[in-house]
Write an enzyme that holds these catalytic residues in place. Structure first.
Site, PDB file in Angstrom:
ATOM      1  N   HIS A 114       0.828  -1.212   0.000  1.00 12.03           N
ATOM      2  CA  HIS A 114       0.000   0.000   0.000  1.00 12.03           C
ATOM      3  C   HIS A 114       0.860   1.258   0.000  1.00 12.03           C
ATOM      4  O   HIS A 114       0.384   2.328   0.351  1.00 12.03           O
ATOM      5  CB  HIS A 114      -0.949   0.013   1.205  1.00 12.03           C
ATOM      6  CG  HIS A 114      -2.043  -0.997   1.105  1.00 12.03           C
ATOM      7  ND1 HIS A 114      -2.984  -1.189   2.087  1.00 12.03           N
ATOM      8  CD2 HIS A 114      -2.356  -1.880   0.124  1.00 12.03           C
ATOM      9  CE1 HIS A 114      -3.814  -2.150   1.714  1.00 12.03           C
ATOM     10  NE2 HIS A 114      -3.444  -2.597   0.542  1.00 12.03           N
ATOM     11  N   SER A 119      -4.588  -9.631   9.254  1.00 10.65           N
ATOM     12  CA  SER A 119      -5.284  -9.083   8.085  1.00 10.65           C
ATOM     13  C   SER A 119      -6.565  -9.868   7.863  1.00 10.65           C
ATOM     14  O   SER A 119      -6.568 -11.096   7.986  1.00 10.65           O
ATOM     15  CB  SER A 119      -4.421  -9.192   6.827  1.00 10.65           C
ATOM     16  OG  SER A 119      -5.190  -8.852   5.683  1.00 10.65           O
TER      17      SER A 119
END
Ligand code: ZN
Length: 243
Positions: free
Chosen positions: A115, A188
């Site tokens: 990201h 996650s």
């Protein structure tokens, strides 16, 4: 836990994928949890490229509370255990969705940030690069940092919605996932791409998937082992590696 340690001992290419769940132990709020940042801020605005162009102060005002204060955050037991495992040759890479730089701060060497990262910033007009600390300094003087060369708007190299992914990072993440015979997801929920599909590259080549997360994930049915308690998991792992 013993079954995981057995797999780890046998593994020749183990990859970890980390998400926001591991940073909560360093006091950084999870984006999607009930006390998460998205409950506090409007996610559709804070990391939205079009909105950033329209009103960059929305991002910079809020980011002071969770990005531009990162030098006060310390890596936790999870980050530190991953460093030891990498040094001892148990882990080949850490892929992370996190933008808090804590894997690097702890000392991990092979980190792939899918990201992006606030370590670097760029002027959207002339392309001049600014480091994290450059921008921190600029933020002490103004709400929105502007380029000292051309007065253009400065944006962190974090991937915003509406922006192309970092092709190099994604290519690397897919390459290491495709080679992984043991793929361990930590903290996650695997709901955001590209992280959500990375375990599939390992599964496709016959790899074993392990998930450590306190919420269900769409890939739970493919996991050989699933653990709910990230803290317990790493307490065991760290005592094993510190022996
Ligand atoms: Zn500029």
């Amino acid at each position: 836990m013993q079954s995981f340690l057995n797999l780890l001992d046998k593994s020749e290419n183990c990859v970890f994928l980390s998400g926001a769940g591991i940073s909560t132990f360093s006091g950084i709020p999870d984006f999607r949890g009930s006390n998460g940042l998205y409950a506090k801020y409007d996610a559709n605005r804070i990391f939205d490229l079009a909105y950033f162009h329209k009103d960059p102060s929305y991002f910079y005002t809020h980011a002071r509370e969770f990005i531009y204060d990162l030098d006060t955050r310390e890596p936790n037991l999870i980050h530190r255990t991953l460093v030891i495992m990498e040094k001892k040759g148990y882990i080949s890479s850490v892929i992370t969705q996190n933008i808090d730089l804590l894997h690097q701060k702890a000392g991990s060497e092979n980190v792939i940030e899918i990201h992006g990262s606030p370590a670097n910033h760029r002027c959207l007009s002339c392309g001049e690069n600014y480091s994290y600390s450059d921008v921190r300094d600029l933020l002490e003087k103004e709400t929105v940092p502007h380029c000292t060369r051309c007065n253009g708007l400065i944006k962190p190299d974090i991937i915003f919605y509406g922006e192309m992914l970092d092709e190099t990072a994604i290519t690397n993440a897919i390459a290491v996932s495709s080679k992984a015979d043991l793929f361990v997801v930590i903290g996650s929920s695997l709901v955001v791409q590209p992280a959500a599909s990375l375990p599939l590259y390992s599964l496709k080549r016959g790899g074993t998937l392990i998930i450590v997360n306190n919420m269900p994930t769409p890939l739970d049915e493919y996991a050989y082992l699933k653990y709910d308690e990230l803290g317990d998991f790493f307490n065991h792992l760290s005592s094993y590696f510190n022996e």
